[in-house]
Design an enzyme around this catalytic site. Structure first.
Site, PDB file in Angstrom:
ATOM      1  N   GLU A  55       0.866  -1.168   0.000  1.00  0.00           N
ATOM      2  CA  GLU A  55       0.000   0.000   0.000  1.00  0.00           C
ATOM      3  C   GLU A  55       0.904   1.219   0.000  1.00  0.00           C
ATOM      4  OE1 GLU A  55      -2.617  -0.084   3.361  1.00  0.00           O
ATOM      5  OE2 GLU A  55      -3.693  -1.858   2.667  1.00  0.00           O
ATOM      6  N   ASP A  66      -5.771   9.002  10.004  1.00  0.00           N
ATOM      7  CA  ASP A  66      -4.431   8.539  10.330  1.00  0.00           C
ATOM      8  C   ASP A  66      -3.950   9.071  11.661  1.00  0.00           C
ATOM      9  OD1 ASP A  66      -3.972   7.062   7.933  1.00  0.00           O
ATOM     10  OD2 ASP A  66      -3.761   8.960   6.867  1.00  0.00           O
ATOM     11  N   TYR A 181     -10.573  -4.713   3.517  1.00  0.00           N
ATOM     12  CA  TYR A 181      -9.642  -4.281   4.551  1.00  0.00           C
ATOM     13  C   TYR A 181     -10.443  -4.115   5.835  1.00  0.00           C
ATOM     14  CZ  TYR A 181      -5.858  -1.356   6.614  1.00  0.00           C
ATOM     15  OH  TYR A 181      -4.874  -0.838   7.400  1.00  0.00           O
TER      16      TYR A 181
END
Length: 284
Positions: A55, A66, A181
């Site tokens: 990734e 994040d 994911y």
């Protein structure tokens, strides 16, 4: 050409590791961190260190999902002049030396929107990108990028979370391809360690709705954690620990040192050992 989850580099790689009776190791690095030249060296070294799928983060100034480590990596990259165009060029150069390792671009929609969605899809395919993870585009916005990406030949990978219940899950999976994911914890990246028992239950629940591989990430840092998650997941995703290894290798001015690439490959080697032993541990 349309993306088909049964073909392409991502599908072939999951099939290959399945034949080896182990999960895939999915590694995340930020494009251009800490600078373009060093980032390209890291990217080139990842497959040899044990990464099965890469990734590649598209740096963005406001990465809401994040944690501090990946935020800092993105800021370092942007400060060094990284752009989306340079990120695509990185992939194109990587393809000159590696035709097999899947590359997934991960990030936010704003840089893609600024680039132009249609042009981005075309250029990403031409560069050798295999899939996209765009964390701030929900299924309700599939016409914005997901559908064009699938039609263009890119896998569009969705995130499922602990709060994605059985009513929501079919919608999330509707146009997902490549793999699912699973975000193993609530919150930002790198904020906690995953519970392997709960992860196993979640993987089973997702697999009741799809035949796609399920890769698990957020919070995996060590060989032991990678092995524990890999007992039930089809893939183990590691990001924050890797970008922290980059950060720890830099000098006092935030510049790359002779240890930067090796710091990443050493950690990835340990994680790869963990996923390779995971099914063996489960059988014992």
């Amino acid at each position: 050409m349309s993306a088909d989850a049964s073909s392409g580099r991502i599908a072939r790689r999951f099939a290959a590791v399945r034949n080896e009776l182990r999960p895939a190791l999915v590694t995340f690095v930020t494009a251009g961190d800490p600078d373009l030249a060093t980032s390209e060296k890291i990217l080139a070294a990842l497959p040899g260190a044990g990464a099965d799928i890469i990734e590649l983060g598209m740096p963005f100034s406001d990465p809401m999902a994040d944690g501090p480590a990946i935020q800092a990596a993105g800021l370092r990259a942007l400060k060094a002049g990284q752009t989306l165009r340079k990120t695509l060029a990185m992939v194109r150069r990587f393809r000159e030396i590696d035709a097999d390792t899947p590359i997934v671009l991960m990030g936010y929609y704003n840089p893609i929107y600024q680039y132009g969605s249609e042009k981005f899809v075309a250029d990403a395919c031409d560069a050798g990108v295999d899939g996209l993870i765009v964390v701030d585009l929900p299924p309700e916005e599939d016409e914005e990028l997901c559908i064009p990406a699938l039609k263009g030949g890119l896998n569009f990978i969705r995130l499922a979370t602990p709060t994605t219940d059985d009513r929501r899950l079919p919608k999330v999976l509707q146009n997902t391809s490549g793999f699912v994911y699973y975000v193993s914890i609530n919150g930002i990246t790198g904020s906690a360690a995953p519970d392997s028992t709960r992860v196993a239950e979640a993987v089973d629940r997702i697999k009741a709705h799809t035949e796609l591989p399920v890769a698990v990430g957020f919070g995996v840092r060590t060989r032991e954690q990678a092995g524990a998650i890999g007992r039930t997941a089809d893939g183990v995703v590691v990001g924050s620990a890797i970008v922290q290894a980059v950060a720890a290798s830099l000098d006092e001015d935030g510049k790359a040192t002779q240890n930067t690439v090796s710091a990443v490959t050493a950690l990835v080697g340990e994680l790869a050992e963990g996923v390779r032993l995971s099914r063996q541990m489960a059988a014992e």
